[in-house]
Write a protein that holds these residues in place. Structure first.
Motif, PDB file in Angstrom:
ATOM      1  N   SER A  61      -7.217  -1.146  -7.569  1.00  0.00           N
ATOM      2  CA  SER A  61      -7.900  -2.023  -6.630  1.00  0.00           C
ATOM      3  C   SER A  61      -7.252  -1.875  -5.257  1.00  0.00           C
ATOM      4  CB  SER A  61      -7.810  -3.482  -7.103  1.00  0.00           C
ATOM      5  OG  SER A  61      -8.476  -4.345  -6.211  1.00  0.00           O
ATOM      6  N   GLY A  62      -7.925  -2.412  -4.259  1.00  0.00           N
ATOM      7  CA  GLY A  62      -7.352  -2.414  -2.917  1.00  0.00           C
ATOM      8  C   GLY A  62      -7.447  -1.073  -2.223  1.00  0.00           C
ATOM      9  N   ARG A  63      -6.638  -0.909  -1.204  1.00  0.00           N
ATOM     10  CA  ARG A  63      -6.694   0.306  -0.391  1.00  0.00           C
ATOM     11  C   ARG A  63      -6.433   1.575  -1.198  1.00  0.00           C
ATOM     12  NH1 ARG A  63      -5.587  -3.643   3.048  1.00  0.00           N
ATOM     13  NH2 ARG A  63      -6.127  -3.441   5.256  1.00  0.00           N
ATOM     14  N   ARG A  64      -5.603   1.476  -2.223  1.00  0.00           N
ATOM     15  CA  ARG A  64      -5.236   2.675  -2.956  1.00  0.00           C
ATOM     16  C   ARG A  64      -5.971   2.774  -4.282  1.00  0.00           C
ATOM     17  NH1 ARG A  64      -0.281   5.220  -0.097  1.00  0.00           N
ATOM     18  NH2 ARG A  64      -1.185   6.958  -1.202  1.00  0.00           N
TER      19      ARG A  64
ATOM     20  N   ALA B 251       0.803  -1.224   0.000  1.00  0.00           N
ATOM     21  CA  ALA B 251       0.000   0.000   0.000  1.00  0.00           C
ATOM     22  C   ALA B 251       0.834   1.271   0.000  1.00  0.00           C
ATOM     23  CB  ALA B 251      -0.944   0.000   1.206  1.00  0.00           C
ATOM     24  N   ASN B 252       2.148   1.151   0.105  1.00  0.00           N
ATOM     25  CA  ASN B 252       3.003   2.335   0.097  1.00  0.00           C
ATOM     26  C   ASN B 252       3.328   2.785  -1.322  1.00  0.00           C
ATOM     27  OD1 ASN B 252       3.662   3.576   2.595  1.00  0.00           O
ATOM     28  ND2 ASN B 252       4.707   1.697   3.219  1.00  0.00           N
ATOM     29  N   ARG B 253       3.812   4.011  -1.429  1.00  0.00           N
ATOM     30  CA  ARG B 253       4.268   4.577  -2.690  1.00  0.00           C
ATOM     31  C   ARG B 253       5.770   4.831  -2.625  1.00  0.00           C
ATOM     32  NH1 ARG B 253      -0.062   3.321  -5.593  1.00  0.00           N
ATOM     33  NH2 ARG B 253      -1.839   4.732  -5.397  1.00  0.00           N
ATOM     34  N   ASP B 254       6.360   5.003  -3.803  1.00  0.00           N
ATOM     35  CA  ASP B 254       7.734   5.475  -3.906  1.00  0.00           C
ATOM     36  C   ASP B 254       7.675   6.739  -4.752  1.00  0.00           C
ATOM     37  OD1 ASP B 254      10.455   5.773  -3.885  1.00  0.00           O
ATOM     38  OD2 ASP B 254      10.841   4.257  -5.415  1.00  0.00           O
TER      39      ASP B 254
ATOM     40  N   ILE C  37      -3.237  12.776  -1.301  1.00  0.00           N
ATOM     41  CA  ILE C  37      -3.716  11.408  -1.149  1.00  0.00           C
ATOM     42  C   ILE C  37      -2.984  10.447  -2.080  1.00  0.00           C
ATOM     43  CG2 ILE C  37      -5.585  11.608  -2.838  1.00  0.00           C
ATOM     44  CD1 ILE C  37      -7.291   9.899  -0.963  1.00  0.00           C
ATOM     45  N   SER C  38      -2.451  10.947  -3.190  1.00  0.00           N
ATOM     46  CA  SER C  38      -1.802  10.068  -4.169  1.00  0.00           C
ATOM     47  C   SER C  38      -0.452   9.558  -3.691  1.00  0.00           C
ATOM     48  CB  SER C  38      -1.627  10.799  -5.499  1.00  0.00           C
ATOM     49  OG  SER C  38      -2.867  11.173  -6.058  1.00  0.00           O
ATOM     50  N   TRP C  39       0.380  10.463  -3.111  1.00  0.00           N
ATOM     51  CA  TRP C  39       1.754  10.101  -2.803  1.00  0.00           C
ATOM     52  C   TRP C  39       2.023   9.896  -1.318  1.00  0.00           C
ATOM     53  CZ3 TRP C  39       3.809   8.342  -6.919  1.00  0.00           C
ATOM     54  CH2 TRP C  39       3.594   8.942  -8.169  1.00  0.00           C
ATOM     55  N   SER C  40       1.069  10.199  -0.463  1.00  0.00           N
ATOM     56  CA  SER C  40       1.296  10.009   0.973  1.00  0.00           C
ATOM     57  C   SER C  40       1.583   8.537   1.274  1.00  0.00           C
ATOM     58  CB  SER C  40       0.063  10.432   1.775  1.00  0.00           C
ATOM     59  OG  SER C  40      -0.018  11.819   1.895  1.00  0.00           O
ATOM     60  N   PRO C  41       2.520   8.274   2.176  1.00  0.00           N
ATOM     61  CA  PRO C  41       2.766   6.884   2.574  1.00  0.00           C
ATOM     62  C   PRO C  41       1.569   6.320   3.315  1.00  0.00           C
ATOM     63  CG  PRO C  41       3.987   8.395   3.978  1.00  0.00           C
ATOM     64  CD  PRO C  41       3.404   9.228   2.879  1.00  0.00           C
ATOM     65  N   TYR C  42       1.412   5.023   3.232  1.00  0.00           N
ATOM     66  CA  TYR C  42       0.294   4.366   3.904  1.00  0.00           C
ATOM     67  C   TYR C  42       0.452   4.505   5.413  1.00  0.00           C
ATOM     68  CZ  TYR C  42      -2.925   0.716   5.418  1.00  0.00           C
ATOM     69  OH  TYR C  42      -3.948   0.032   6.023  1.00  0.00           O
ATOM     70  N   GLY C  43      -0.581   4.976   6.060  1.00  0.00           N
ATOM     71  CA  GLY C  43      -0.512   5.174   7.505  1.00  0.00           C
ATOM     72  C   GLY C  43      -1.641   6.083   7.952  1.00  0.00           C
ATOM     73  N   PRO C  44      -1.603   6.566   9.198  1.00  0.00           N
ATOM     74  CA  PRO C  44      -2.694   7.387   9.744  1.00  0.00           C
ATOM     75  C   PRO C  44      -3.014   8.626   8.917  1.00  0.00           C
ATOM     76  CG  PRO C  44      -1.209   6.696  11.503  1.00  0.00           C
ATOM     77  CD  PRO C  44      -0.560   6.284  10.215  1.00  0.00           C
ATOM     78  N   GLN C  45      -1.964   9.332   8.431  1.00  0.00           N
ATOM     79  CA  GLN C  45      -2.228  10.534   7.647  1.00  0.00           C
ATOM     80  C   GLN C  45      -2.946  10.195   6.355  1.00  0.00           C
ATOM     81  OE1 GLN C  45       0.697  13.912   6.995  1.00  0.00           O
ATOM     82  NE2 GLN C  45       0.714  13.051   4.922  1.00  0.00           N
TER      83      GLN C  45
END
Length: 510
Positions: A443-446, A104-107, A122-130
């Motif tokens: 698909s999925g969380r992102r 679910a993370n981005r680079d 929302i596109s590039w934020s790392p997966y987490g609370p924010q």
């Protein structure tokens, strides 16, 4: 990739730093790097730079060709990074569903971070609370069906303006994509802060917006040495971040102006009666949350997401759909016949008609099958080493899912290169991302947060353009549906077409 590696080396400092960095990477590559076991197959590359010099401009088709040679999962050495490309539904399912949280993370590329205030969107934020907070704000509050219903009159009014403008151009050439972009942009800005471009500035400011958005998207998708060799990022050898930093203020200035006007009202004690997204976001910022604070930077980053993500993707999809239908007059005729039966030639299309237009819906789905807005989706970055398809995917890899290739796979689709909306008339396919033979929004969380808005805008625009006008190509011109690769897929040459009014009452165009 003719110019991505051309950078300014007129000073002595940059070559020295580059050579020093390359020597350092050679040391890591030959002496420090531990070989990974059971990596996917892939083309051989050069030391240090790997496969960078063999990349081609149209990455989606290039990756499709590599998959035919190396299989549905393969690796590429991209400088100091490892790229993994997937072109099979089963492996896409593993990454986007079975191991969704891990992937679910981005680079984010350096240009992407520069464009979005350090990756605060929302596109590039790392997966987490924010990211979860931003996603909730978008999906639940801003882009829910209830919110979109509440601003229907805004969409309706802007579409009517577009119809009147095109009617005034009847018999002459119209840039379809540009007109749709301007209208979507007006819809979005109206939704965001309750103001659209006046008629006098529609052409000039709208064209500038589209040009700026296109340049930003191009820079984000441009191969960058800073991404392949992070140690070089501080030098920005190609000047990509510098160029992005020149573009961002064009939008940032508008955002700051709108935010400032609202803040002045608050200081003066004038309670804003606005019900638009900007007011909602500012209220959210004032409420505060000690665990996941929502800042002014987040406000601007989400506004930028709406402008870039909502306008360019929708207008490109409409442009592709129109071109495909004009290329197959039988399809265009069926769409218009369906519209006549449901709407009538003495009436205008409303969004309430859309659910009664199954063939039109099939046209949109078929357009997104052949021309998905994000042909490689957005890259995923595993937070831990994982096994996919029997191969090791190391932590920190850059994983691409080639949805464009999956949508054209002859083992999945009959006559995959043919534009045939009837394949979607059985109601089997949707945009939820549960079937990995067809998932144009991911698909999925992102999965794309703006599916509901995109679906409404695209269907409403196509229906209105097809119902209100007949469309022909200027004499001597050739119609094509060739693509130009980018993070967002575009039509290679703009669709220029001549509209002819087809409604029974001329007053309907006013």
């Amino acid at each position: 990739m003719k110019d991505w590696y051309n950078c300014d080396t007129t000073t002595l400092l940059i070559p020295l730093l580059t050579i020093s960095t390359i020597i350092w990477y050679m040391y890591l590559y030959f002496f420090k790097s531990k070989p990974q076991n059971n990596l996917p197959p892939g083309p051989s590359g050069l030391p240090i730079i790997g496969n960078l010099l063999s990349l081609e401009p149209e990455l989606h088709t290039y990756f499709t060709g590599l998959a035919q040679a190396h299989g549905p999962i393969f690796k590429l050495r991209l400088g100091s990074k490892l790229g993994i490309v997937l072109t099979s539904p089963s492996m896409a399912r593993e990454v986007l569903k079975d191991y969704d949280t891990i992937f679910a993370n981005r680079d984010p590329p350096a240009a992407g971070k520069a464009a979005t205030y350090g990756g605060s969107d929302i596109s590039w934020s790392p997966y987490g609370p924010q990211w979860r907070m931003l996603r909730k704000v978008c999906v639940v509050k801003m882009l829910s069906n209830k919110s979109l219903d509440s601003v229907y009159e805004l969409r309706r009014g802007e579409v009517r303006k577009m119809v009147e403008y095109i009617h005034n151009c009847a018999g002459s050439t119209v840039s379809v994509g540009e007109q749709v972009f301007l209208t979507v942009l007006n819809v979005i800005t109206n939704m965001m802060w309750g103001a659209a471009m006046e008629d006098g500035e529609r052409e000039s400011l709208g064209a500038e917006f589209r040009k700026t958005a296109a340049e930003m998207v191009q820079l984000i998708g441009k191969p960058n040495l800073s991404d392949f060799f992070p140690a070089l990022a501080r030098f920005d050898l190609q000047g990509i971040v510098k160029d992005m930093n020149l573009l961002v203020p064009r939008f940032d200035g508008i955002f700051e102006k709108m935010i400032g006007e609202r803040m002045v009202k608050d200081v003066e004690g004038k309670e804003s009666e606005s019900k638009d997204f900007l007011q909602f976001l500012l209220n959210l910022k004032e409420e505060g949350d000690s665990k996941t604070p929502f800042t002014s930077t987040h406000v601007k980053a989400l506004l930028l997401d709406m402008v870039l993500g909502g306008s360019d993707t929708s207008s490109n999809t409409v442009e592709f759909a129109m071109a495909e239908m004009m290329n197959k007059p039988g399809v265009m005729r069926k769409v218009q016949e369906e519209l006549e039966a449901v709407v009538g030639k003495d009436n205008l299309v409303e969004e309430s008609h859309i659910h009664k237009l199954p063939y039109l819906q099939a046209v949109m789905k078929e357009t997104l099958r052949l021309h998905p807005s994000l042909p490689l989706l957005m890259s995923h970055c595993p937070s831990e080493t994982t096994n996919v398809g029997g191969y090791t995917i190391p932590k920190g890899s850059c994983v691409f899912v080639n949805v464009w290739a999956i949508h054209r796979d002859p083992s999945i689709w009959e006559k995959p290169l043919e534009f045939d909306p009837t394949r979607f008339l059985d109601g089997k396919w949707d945009y939820k991302g549960n079937d990995f033979n067809y998932f144009p929004f991911g698909s999925g969380r992102r999965i794309c947060a703006g599916i509901a808005m995109a679906e409404r805008n695209v269907l409403y625009f196509i229906a209105t353009l097809m119902h209100s006008f007949d469309w022909t190509i200027p004499q001597g011109e050739k119609l094509d549906v060739l693509e130009k690769y980018g993070i967002i897929l575009k039509k290679k040459t703009p669709l220029l077409a001549i509209p002819t009014p087809r409604l029974s009452n001329p007053d309907l165009y006013k």
